[in-house]
Scaffold this motif. Structure first.
Motif: not given
Length: 330
Positions: A76, A148, A156
């Protein structure tokens, strides 16, 4: 012995002595020279093609977008490198959002802006400026993680950090992200410009005004100790040396104006500082008598000459180390 002179065939005059005929070069078959030239040209062309293919492959390996290799499913968060690489960050160094004290208003504004962006709605670039150690960069990372927390992997937000010294490569990063399927927060920590640094122009073009503009799936968050991102002596120097001082200063100060959100962080009060210390101790299970905790925390801030979230965290690290407590969430 003198050689005899031979008579000419017609009897007129004398012939010079007969000379030995020079060897005649062997004649090449017709068309051989032309074939040799064509073969040489073909060989040279082949070498050029191979060289170009090698160069192209090398450049492709260097500049191949990371999004093509892993489609941003690996992590991420990423760190951008100016050679075209996006290095994944498996574990982001951050604190939980609820541990950030004394920044409630800035937290709510940034969270709302980030959530709108994550949902595909219009949102602003944000400049978090003000007192050092008050959680500007921590808030960006905490907001990203909080958004997220309840999202599916395909929805995300991706956080990409670009270092201050690599800002000139920002347009190349924008080009790589433009066609990706995810939304991105591009994060620049401790942003400021000194001396004759002209890299701010790359940032201005990306924020607003460039012919391509900022991609719809990208938003920029920056932190700085300066509201206008410029040192005072830099502004004064522009005024003293420019033909038109006002225009010279306006060009650089206008960089801050291209951030739609300005979130100011100011020094915390004593009560806010103590609330930060107590919050950290409670979260990490550092058990100390409250009176002793307050006394030691205030003494620590006095020796440091300031009160801030960073100073509070440094005190808790000192206290936990002294008590033999590991800073893992309880």
């Amino acid at each position: 012995m003198p050689r005899k002179l031979s008579k000419s065939p017609a009897g007129k005059g004398l012939r010079t002595p007969a000379r030995k005929a020079a060897p005649v070069a062997a004649k090449r078959p017709k068309g051989t020279a032309k074939v040799a030239v064509q073969a040489s040209a073909a060989l040279s062309q082949e070498r050029i093609v191979r060289a170009l293919e090698t160069i192209a492959a090398h450049l492709s390996a260097q500049g191949k977008p990371a999004l093509e290799r892993e489609s941003f499913k690996e992590a991420d968060a990423y760190v951008w490198h100016p050679d075209g690489r996006l290095a994944p960050v498996p574990r982001v160094s951050r604190v939980e959002l609820f541990l950030l004290k004394g920044v409630d208003r800035m937290r709510d504004i940034l969270m709302e802006n980030t959530e709108r962006f994550a949902n595909g709605l219009p949102a602003n670039n944000a400049l978090l400026w003000g007192a050092r150690g008050m959680g500007k960069s921590s808030l960006v990372k905490a907001a990203h993680a909080s958004i997220n927390a309840e999202r599916k992997p395909a929805d995300r937000l991706k956080l990409i950090e670009i270092h201050r010294e690599d800002i000139e490569s920002l347009p190349m990063l924008m080009e790589k992200l433009r066609d990706a399927s995810f939304n991105f927060i591009v994060f620049i920590d401790d942003l400021s410009f000194d001396g004759n640094d002209a890299s701010y122009k790359s940032l201005k073009a990306v924020l607003e005004g460039g012919i391509e503009g900022r991609p719809e799936n990208v938003i920029l968050y920056a932190t700085s100790n300066r509201r206008h991102l410029l040192a005072r002596d830099m502004i004064e120097n522009e005024r003293s040396t420019a033909i038109n001082p006002g225009e010279a200063v306006e060009e650089k100060v206008s960089l801050s104006d291209r951030f739609g959100l300005w979130l100011g962080f100011h020094r915390c009060s004593q009560d806010e500082y103590l609330a930060m210390v107590r919050g950290y101790c409670s979260h990490f299970g550092v058990k100390v008598d409250d009176e002793a905790l307050e006394r030691e925390a205030l003494e620590w801030s006095t020796t440091r000459g300031s009160r801030s979230g960073r100073v509070a965290w440094q005190f808790v690290q000192e206290l936990a180390g002294r008590l033999g407590v590991k800073l893992t969430a309880k």
